[in-house]
Design an enzyme around this catalytic site. Structure first.
Site, short mmCIF file in Angstrom:
data_model
loop_
_atom_site.label_atom_id
_atom_site.label_comp_id
_atom_site.label_asym_id
_atom_site.label_seq_id
_atom_site.Cartn_x
_atom_site.Cartn_y
_atom_site.Cartn_z
N CYS A 43 11.73 -14.50 -0.68
CA CYS A 43 10.49 -15.04 -0.90
C CYS A 43 11.70 -15.64 -2.08
O CYS A 43 10.77 -16.67 -3.33
CB CYS A 43 10.08 -13.84 -1.94
SG CYS A 43 10.58 -12.71 -2.76
N GLY A 98 -1.28 1.08 -5.33
CA GLY A 98 -3.19 0.33 -5.02
C GLY A 98 -3.49 1.23 -5.40
O GLY A 98 -3.41 2.63 -5.46
N TYR A 116 9.66 -4.51 -8.07
CA TYR A 116 8.52 -4.18 -8.82
C TYR A 116 7.72 -2.64 -8.48
O TYR A 116 7.85 -2.15 -9.37
CB TYR A 116 7.54 -5.77 -9.14
CG TYR A 116 6.25 -5.00 -9.11
CD1 TYR A 116 6.15 -5.19 -10.45
CD2 TYR A 116 5.42 -4.43 -8.48
CE1 TYR A 116 4.59 -4.91 -10.88
CE2 TYR A 116 4.12 -4.62 -8.49
CZ TYR A 116 3.68 -5.06 -9.91
OH TYR A 116 2.15 -4.37 -10.25
N ASN A 142 0.60 0.08 6.14
CA ASN A 142 1.61 -0.12 5.20
C ASN A 142 2.53 -1.23 5.49
O ASN A 142 2.70 -1.22 5.92
CB ASN A 142 2.47 0.22 3.91
CG ASN A 142 3.12 -0.18 2.91
OD1 ASN A 142 4.24 0.35 2.26
ND2 ASN A 142 2.32 -1.41 2.58
N GLY A 143 1.86 -2.72 5.09
CA GLY A 143 2.37 -3.81 5.42
C GLY A 143 1.48 -4.97 5.66
O GLY A 143 0.55 -5.03 5.33
N CYS A 182 0.80 -0.99 0.18
CA CYS A 182 -0.17 0.23 0.04
C CYS A 182 0.78 1.40 0.31
O CYS A 182 2.29 1.12 -0.15
CB CYS A 182 -0.60 -0.18 0.95
SG CYS A 182 -1.59 -1.34 1.45
#
Ligand code: 5GP
Ligand code: MG
Length: 447
Positions: free
Chosen positions: A438, A28, A242, A102-103, A2
């Protein structure tokens, strides 16, 4: 993922919050909201959609007050509802408090269950509300004391903005996973997810909020308070891959520069690959392709016309519609691609659906061979900290071998960037500690 933006001590607080959120729109598109502090009354306005769909001049004119905090929400499946739009405003023994987050709080459900057993009633289904309920039960002398006591009970990732009458507080989790930057505009302070928002609002960047640090702005002054022991920064590297806007600066360099270098390193790793041209999947793949072209000497070309009027990217109910949307957004330029061998770069491969669709469209339009080159390593593990990388089962690299992924997306070759190159391109030697869970499946803390 966000975006958050806060500004203090400014007669145009709501309008500047609008500018900040508008600049963070890439983070967002689901909902947008601003809360202002009008002489101690917190005025909230939230709505579904893009910033310029939610707010107009009339609404902004009514959001009076010299402090404002705002939020834009990233769409994740299943929870797209106005009651989850932020900032949230709660009235409790703490007074009126607004929060923008945000998170992802990984122990939110456990905390929530406990609080609900004790009678707490939650307004939203989002994890962000948990901190306010915790704080209401364990009060200190001031909001910052209260937060310093309660933030350490949260696990996971957060950049928070809180607002009470006369005060704005920003806080960042003890690893600094999610971004939060401090800026200055005349007598005003700004707290924002990215430097681009501070700059477009007319301010200048001061510094990042540190892991486990709180910035408390009241009466035109700022104080810093540490609520967790100093840990090494473990910023999310997906910001560079990204999320972040290319003109934002993180870890001492613009995201544009980092991506250009990543592209060049990718070319270095694929020295033996011959092609007629190199291109990126718009928009995020473009800069990587420029860096690749420079390093390899292979000419850069746009193989797609990107339609910028497609508006909000919404979750499509069926495969036919999804395919059509891809086609609407990215149209192949036939005589550029006809019979050509193309190195096509995208920032990441998650489920593989984008690449598959794009390769199909290019081939249908007459392209020769497609070498798919991904500007990040294979994503093998989910993110528990707020990036929408799904469960293990949906991550294609967790399920299939490289060769089978290549076949699935229909490319003639498929390459990923090494993790080492990615990390080296994203920061200075001294400050190169990122969360790369990731790509590795190794986490700082058990989620
Ligand atoms: P895939 O189609 O493989 O599932 O996802 C890869 C594509 O999604 C890439 O084009 C990349 O730009 C984009 N992407 C990467 N991370 C995210 C994300 O968190 N949200 C959205 N909407 N797109 C993403
Ligand atoms: Mg993309």
């Amino acid at each position: 993922m966000c975006g958050i933006f806060g500004i203090t001590d400014n007669k145009d607080a709501a309008r500047l919050a609008y500018v900040g959120l508008f600049t963070l729109q890439h983070r967002g598109q689901e909902s947008a909201g601003i809360v202002t502090d009008d002489h101690g009354a917190l005025l909230p306005y939230t709505g579904m959609g893009l910033v310029n769909e939610v707010f107009d001049n009339g609404v902004l004119g009514e959001l009076e007050g010299r402090n404002a905090v705002g939020h834009i929400r990233y769409s994740t499946t299943g929870s797209s509802h106005i009651k989850n739009a932020q900032p949230l405003v709660l009235n409790s023994c703490l007074g009126n408090v607004a929060v923008a987050h945000n998170g992802n709080i990984t122990n939110a459900d456990a905390i929530k269950a406990k609080l609900q057993k004790d009678g707490a009633i939650f307004q939203s289904s989002s994890d962000s509300e948990v901190i306010l309920h915790l704080a209401a039960r364990h009060k200190g002398r001031s909001l910052e004391d209260t937060l310093a006591r309660n933030l350490p009970k949260l696990s996971g990732a957060y950049a928070f903005l809180f607002m009470t009458p006369g005060k704005v507080i920003g806080a960042r989790d003890p690893y600094g996973y999610r971004p939060l930057v401090l800026g200055r505009l005349g007598r005003s302070y700004i707290l924002a997810s990215e430097t681009c928002a501070i700059e477009v609002a007319g301010g200048s960047v001061v510094r990042e909020i540190e892991p486990g640090e709180m910035a408390v702005i009241a009466g035109g002054k700022i104080k810093f308070k540490r609520f967790a022991p100093v840990k090494r920064f473990t910023r999310c590297i997906f910001e560079q891959v990204y999320f972040a806007r290319p003109d934002s600066v993180a870890v001492g360099r613009s995201v544009q520069t980092a991506r250009y270098e990543i592209g060049a390193r990718l070319a270095g790793e694929l020295k033996d690959v011959k092609a007629d041209l190199v291109s990126g999947v718009p928009d995020s793949g473009t800069v990587y392709a420029l860096g690749y072209a420079k390093e390899s000497g292979i000419p850069y070309q746009n193989v797609f016309m990107r339609n910028h009027y497609t508006g909000r990217s919404f979750i499509q109910p069926d495969q036919k519609l999804r395919e059509f949307t891809a086609h609407l957004k990215l149209a192949p330029i036939r005589d550029v691609i006809k019979g050509k061998t193309i190195i096509l770069i995208d920032d990441s491969l998650v489920r593989g659906t984008t690449s598959r669709q794009i390769v199909k469209n290019l081939k249908r339009a007459g392209a020769g061979k497609i070498v798919m080159a991904i500007a990040s390593p294979a994503i093998v593990s989910p993110c528990y900290f707020g990036i929408d990388t799904p469960t293990k089962g949906e991550l294609i690299a967790n399920q299939l071998s490289l060769e089978r992924i290549r076949r699935f997306i229909g490319a003639d070759a498929l390459h990923y960037l090494s993790l080492e190159s990615l990390v080296e391109a994203c920061g200075d030697r001294r400050d190169r500690n990122f969360c790369v869970s990731c790509f590795t499946g190794k986490y700082m803390e058990k989620p």
